[in-house]
Design a protein around this motif. Structure first.
Motif, mmCIF file in Angstrom:
data_model
loop_
_atom_site.group_PDB
_atom_site.id
_atom_site.type_symbol
_atom_site.label_atom_id
_atom_site.label_comp_id
_atom_site.label_asym_id
_atom_site.label_seq_id
_atom_site.Cartn_x
_atom_site.Cartn_y
_atom_site.Cartn_z
ATOM 1 N N ASP A 316 25.609 39.136 28.268
ATOM 2 C CA ASP A 316 26.410 38.049 27.692
ATOM 3 C C ASP A 316 27.894 38.375 27.690
ATOM 4 O OD1 ASP A 316 24.030 36.728 27.247
ATOM 5 O OD2 ASP A 316 23.883 37.306 25.135
ATOM 6 N N ARG A 317 28.240 39.641 27.419
ATOM 7 C CA ARG A 317 29.651 40.030 27.296
ATOM 8 C C ARG A 317 30.194 40.683 28.569
ATOM 9 N NH1 ARG A 317 31.574 40.110 22.011
ATOM 10 N NH2 ARG A 317 30.000 39.651 20.412
ATOM 11 N N HIS A 318 29.390 40.665 29.637
ATOM 12 C CA HIS A 318 29.799 41.232 30.926
ATOM 13 C C HIS A 318 30.162 42.720 30.827
ATOM 14 C CE1 HIS A 318 29.843 37.044 32.171
ATOM 15 N NE2 HIS A 318 29.862 37.476 33.424
ATOM 16 N N HIS A 319 29.406 43.435 29.974
ATOM 17 C CA HIS A 319 29.482 44.896 30.020
ATOM 18 C C HIS A 319 28.737 45.397 31.258
ATOM 19 C CE1 HIS A 319 29.830 44.639 25.352
ATOM 20 N NE2 HIS A 319 30.986 44.422 25.946
ATOM 21 N N LEU A 320 27.779 44.617 31.715
ATOM 22 C CA LEU A 320 27.175 44.856 33.022
ATOM 23 C C LEU A 320 28.090 44.218 34.064
ATOM 24 C CD1 LEU A 320 23.363 44.193 32.456
ATOM 25 C CD2 LEU A 320 24.421 46.361 33.014
ATOM 26 N N VAL A 321 28.491 45.015 35.038
ATOM 27 C CA VAL A 321 29.452 44.558 36.037
ATOM 28 C C VAL A 321 28.861 44.780 37.422
ATOM 29 C CG1 VAL A 321 31.789 44.807 36.937
ATOM 30 C CG2 VAL A 321 31.342 45.204 34.498
ATOM 31 N N VAL A 322 29.018 43.785 38.285
ATOM 32 C CA VAL A 322 28.528 43.917 39.654
ATOM 33 C C VAL A 322 29.625 44.519 40.533
ATOM 34 C CG1 VAL A 322 27.615 42.721 41.667
ATOM 35 C CG2 VAL A 322 26.950 41.975 39.374
ATOM 36 N N TYR A 323 29.285 45.634 41.170
ATOM 37 C CA TYR A 323 30.166 46.263 42.156
ATOM 38 C C TYR A 323 29.635 45.928 43.553
ATOM 39 C CZ TYR A 323 32.914 49.209 38.952
ATOM 40 O OH TYR A 323 33.792 49.671 38.000
ATOM 41 N N PHE A 324 30.490 46.115 44.546
ATOM 42 C CA PHE A 324 30.122 45.782 45.916
ATOM 43 C C PHE A 324 30.488 46.947 46.834
ATOM 44 C CE2 PHE A 324 30.953 41.913 43.601
ATOM 45 C CZ PHE A 324 29.912 41.086 43.952
ATOM 46 N N GLN A 325 29.521 47.406 47.634
ATOM 47 C CA GLN A 325 29.789 48.440 48.628
ATOM 48 C C GLN A 325 29.745 47.811 50.009
ATOM 49 O OE1 GLN A 325 27.157 51.900 48.963
ATOM 50 N NE2 GLN A 325 28.965 53.157 49.379
ATOM 51 N N PRO A 326 30.820 47.981 50.796
ATOM 52 C CA PRO A 326 30.889 47.307 52.100
ATOM 53 C C PRO A 326 29.911 47.896 53.105
ATOM 54 C CG PRO A 326 32.724 48.815 51.849
ATOM 55 C CD PRO A 326 32.024 48.779 50.516
ATOM 56 N N LYS A 327 29.466 47.050 54.024
ATOM 57 C CA LYS A 327 28.661 47.471 55.171
ATOM 58 C C LYS A 327 29.452 47.119 56.435
ATOM 59 C CE LYS A 327 24.289 46.274 52.871
ATOM 60 N NZ LYS A 327 23.052 45.464 52.982
ATOM 61 N N PRO A 548 34.613 47.252 42.292
ATOM 62 C CA PRO A 548 34.593 45.963 41.595
ATOM 63 C C PRO A 548 35.142 44.878 42.518
ATOM 64 C CG PRO A 548 36.357 47.352 40.762
ATOM 65 C CD PRO A 548 35.556 48.206 41.691
ATOM 66 N N ALA A 549 34.848 43.634 42.189
ATOM 67 C CA ALA A 549 35.160 42.518 43.095
ATOM 68 C C ALA A 549 36.639 42.442 43.449
ATOM 69 C CB ALA A 549 34.694 41.198 42.474
ATOM 70 N N ASP A 550 37.532 42.700 42.482
ATOM 71 C CA ASP A 550 38.965 42.557 42.770
ATOM 72 C C ASP A 550 39.434 43.611 43.766
ATOM 73 O OD1 ASP A 550 38.550 44.608 40.964
ATOM 74 O OD2 ASP A 550 40.338 44.179 39.766
ATOM 75 N N ARG A 551 38.883 44.828 43.691
ATOM 76 C CA ARG A 551 39.282 45.858 44.646
ATOM 77 C C ARG A 551 38.610 45.651 45.999
ATOM 78 N NH1 ARG A 551 38.352 51.597 42.281
ATOM 79 N NH2 ARG A 551 39.228 52.114 44.343
ATOM 80 N N PHE A 552 37.387 45.104 45.991
ATOM 81 C CA PHE A 552 36.730 44.798 47.255
ATOM 82 C C PHE A 552 37.523 43.734 48.021
ATOM 83 C CE2 PHE A 552 33.711 42.978 50.185
ATOM 84 C CZ PHE A 552 32.892 44.037 50.555
ATOM 85 N N SER A 553 38.212 42.888 47.313
ATOM 86 C CA SER A 553 39.019 41.849 47.967
ATOM 87 C C SER A 553 40.046 42.456 48.911
ATOM 88 C CB SER A 553 39.732 40.987 46.911
ATOM 89 O OG SER A 553 38.795 40.295 46.116
ATOM 90 N N GLY A 554 40.525 43.657 48.577
ATOM 91 C CA GLY A 554 41.479 44.322 49.450
ATOM 92 C C GLY A 554 40.875 44.633 50.813
ATOM 93 N N LEU A 555 39.578 44.980 50.842
ATOM 94 C CA LEU A 555 38.915 45.242 52.126
ATOM 95 C C LEU A 555 38.784 43.950 52.936
ATOM 96 C CD1 LEU A 555 36.033 47.626 50.940
ATOM 97 C CD2 LEU A 555 38.280 48.246 51.860
ATOM 98 N N ILE A 556 38.533 42.848 52.247
ATOM 99 C CA ILE A 556 38.435 41.567 52.958
ATOM 100 C C ILE A 556 39.796 41.179 53.541
ATOM 101 C CG2 ILE A 556 37.869 39.116 52.738
ATOM 102 C CD1 ILE A 556 35.963 39.838 50.480
ATOM 103 N N GLU A 557 40.846 41.396 52.748
ATOM 104 C CA GLU A 557 42.194 41.082 53.249
ATOM 105 C C GLU A 557 42.522 41.913 54.485
ATOM 106 O OE1 GLU A 557 44.680 41.808 49.921
ATOM 107 O OE2 GLU A 557 44.044 40.007 48.827
#
Length: 570
Positions: A316-327, A548-557
């Motif tokens: 509920d409070r987003h203490h669980l966070v989804v991270y992303f590892q690139p392939k 985390p999603a915001d740092r993964f965005s750098g890989l997409i950029e």
């Protein structure tokens, strides 16, 4: 004769055994209004009646002095038969010494001849039947019908009374048969019950030596309360050897948890919950058969209870966070960011970072993983949509489908609803299913996976090579991508055997025309070797840790920039 009383209750059947016709008639007259009466004139006739296929007697009235076979012989034969032993016997005699002898042999009561008080005889017969049927009901609740050991409820009721009279140090043992479900799945429930019955007998044979009592707590779990032993290793190893002989399913493994019952103020169920915690701790550790409960394990149990209690708030409070590892696709001129894997992280406000290796197995065991997985699916899908809206490209994300999810009848609908919420297609969210999830219930898993593939989902077999049946599974289980377990990658440059295994898997995948993902790549040498072998996709710390999603965005950029430059150069 009508066997039903006016109330509709079936009359109990009574066998009167006497060589004197007048005595048979007298007893018949006294009892026939209440009972269904059958007669025998000697012991031989009585045994024939008692062992007839339709025999169903609630009481035997037995004269002792008869020709052919006397009453004492009838008692002796009845006591030697497990079924007949349950039928109470009232002896009929005028000799005091015979009364004592017959009671010692197993008779329930006696009636003194001559029969001069019909109401007393009737009352005694009714009372003896009532007591016998009460005992039968107790016996039914006392014993587990499969294993022959005590039932859980009777075990703890008996134990609660027993411990007040014990002065010897005692232990609580929990025995579990790992992967027992394989017996039922491969050979049928009847075979499974046979194994449990024989294993229950093995435990029963031990109880005299260790001065204990035992019960079957649930499907494949047994409790033993016994005098403390210095070590249980030999006993468990012996049971393990005998267990292996009971079934064709050789993957079965016995494990035991032990708790020393020191605190008499604790309820016995607390002792066994601690022994079970010790038993659960060695689940999957194939070098260990036994584990003892300790203060460290107590603290760990409390910690786990805290995690279980906090998981909903974490969602509920987003203490669980989804991270992303690139392939990255590696077969072109440069590595190309093609997709990502969604990985869960828990940042607890009080306990700090909690390793997924700590809470994921815990939640898999208690079913909470479904709640966590659903959260990850929804978060991952929403993030794919945000990236697509922001950068104009779609980065498909792989999400885990646990063995618990496989048995969720609403799995397909939940996944499709999530895709619809984010306006995604099935290709945009790939499903990772571990090899162990397949092997735990192969038939059921295949059916579920086929339905998901029919919906358009791509299936990745995760952790390939970590189980015991991988090569066989390749020909039987539907999947679209093979994900090579990272342990292979870590070892492949250290010895020729590991390298050859990776090459073999690549050859098999090429023959099956399926792509391979190698995870856990950390060094350039590993990357180059995999590319040389024809590996399609790589993930690991060489490129990036989970982000985390915001740092993964750098890989997409960065990927978008590379594509623009390549387009301009063309």
């Amino acid at each position: 004769m009508n066997k039903f009383m006016t109330t509709g209750e079936m009359k109990r059947r009574v066998l009167v055994v006497d060589d004197e016709m007048i005595n048979r008639e007298l007893l018949g007259a006294m009892l026939s209004q209440t009972f269904d009466i059958a007669f025998a004139s000697n012991g031989k006739e009585a045994m024939e009646a008692l062992t007839a296929p339709e025999a169903d007697y609630s009481l035997i009235l037995l004269d002792l002095l008869m020709p052919i076979m006397n009453g004492f012989e009838v008692i002796e034969q009845c006591q030697s038969d497990e079924h007949l032993r349950q039928i109470p016997i009232i002896v009929m005699t005028s000799e005091k010494s015979a009364e004592v002898r017959s009671i010692r042999m197993g008779a329930a009561d006696f009636i003194t001849k001559p029969y001069d008080m019909p109401e007393v005889i009737l009352a005694r017969c009714e009372r003896i039947i009532e007591l016998s049927e009460g005992k039968s009901i107790i016996r039914l609740t006392e014993r587990d019908k499969v294993s022959g050991l005590y039932t859980r409820g009777y075990f703890f009721a008996y134990l609660q009374r027993l411990i007040t009279r014990i002065n010897t140090p005692m232990d609580a043992l929990v025995l579990n048969i790992d992967r027992f479900h394989l017996v039922n799945e491969l050979f049928g429930r009847e075979e499974g019950d046979t194994v449990l019955s024989n294993f229950g007998q093995l435990i029963a044979e031990l109880l005299n030596d260790i001065h204990g009592i035992a019960c079957r707590s649930e499907s494949d779990t047994f409790f033993i309360f016994c005098e403390r032993q210095d070590s249980y290793d030999d006993m468990i190893e012996s049971l393990q050897e005998k267990l292996s002989d009971l079934t064709k399913a050789r993957a079965l493994r016995l494990r035991a948890g032990i708790y020393s019952c020191e605190n008499e103020s604790d309820h016995p169920e607390v002792w066994f919950s601690r022994a079970k915690a010790a038993c659960d701790r060695i689940r999957g550790r194939y070098g260990s058969l036994t584990a003892r409960y300790s203060n460290e394990l107590y603290e760990r149990t409390v910690f786990h209870e805290r995690l279980i209690g906090d998981v909903q708030e974490a969602i509920d409070r987003h203490h669980l966070v989804v991270y992303f590892q690139p392939k990255y696709r590696i077969q072109g001129d440069r590595p190309v960011l093609g997709s990502a894997e969604a990985l869960i992280r828990w940042i607890h406000p009080e306990l700090g970072f909690i390793s997924p290796g700590e809470f994921i197995p815990l939640f898999e065991n208690n079913g909470l993983i479904r709640k966590v997985d659903h959260f990850v699916w929804r978060e991952a899908a929403a993030q794919v949509k945000r990236w697509r809206d922001q950068y104009g490209i779609t980065i498909p994300v792989s999400v885990n489908v646990s063995r618990v999810d496989i048995f969720d009848p609403e799995l397909e609908q939940k996944l499709c609803d999530i895709l619809e919420e984010s306006a995604l297609e099935p290709d945009d969210m790939m499903l990772e299913i571990t090899e162990s999830a397949y092997s735990d219930s192969a038939d059921g898993s295949v059916e579920v996976v086929n339905r998901l593939r029919d919906r358009g989902f791509k299936i990745e077999m995760d952790d390939f090579g970590s189980g015991y049946s991988s090569l066989n599974m390749l020909t039987e289980i539907p999947f679209d991508v093979l994900k090579l377990d990272m342990q292979f990658i870590r070892r492949m440059l250290l010895d020729d055997k590991s390298l050859r295994l990776v090459e073999l898997i690549m050859d098999i995948a090429r023959y099956l025309e399926i792509p391979v993902i190698a995870e856990g790549v950390e060094e350039i040498e590993q990357l180059n070797k995999l590319k040389e072998m024809g590996c399609d996709i790589v993930q690991g710390y060489y490129f990036s840790p989970p982000l985390p999603a915001d740092r993964f965005s750098g890989l997409i950029e960065k990927e978008c920039q590379n594509r623009r430059e390549e387009h301009d150069n063309d």
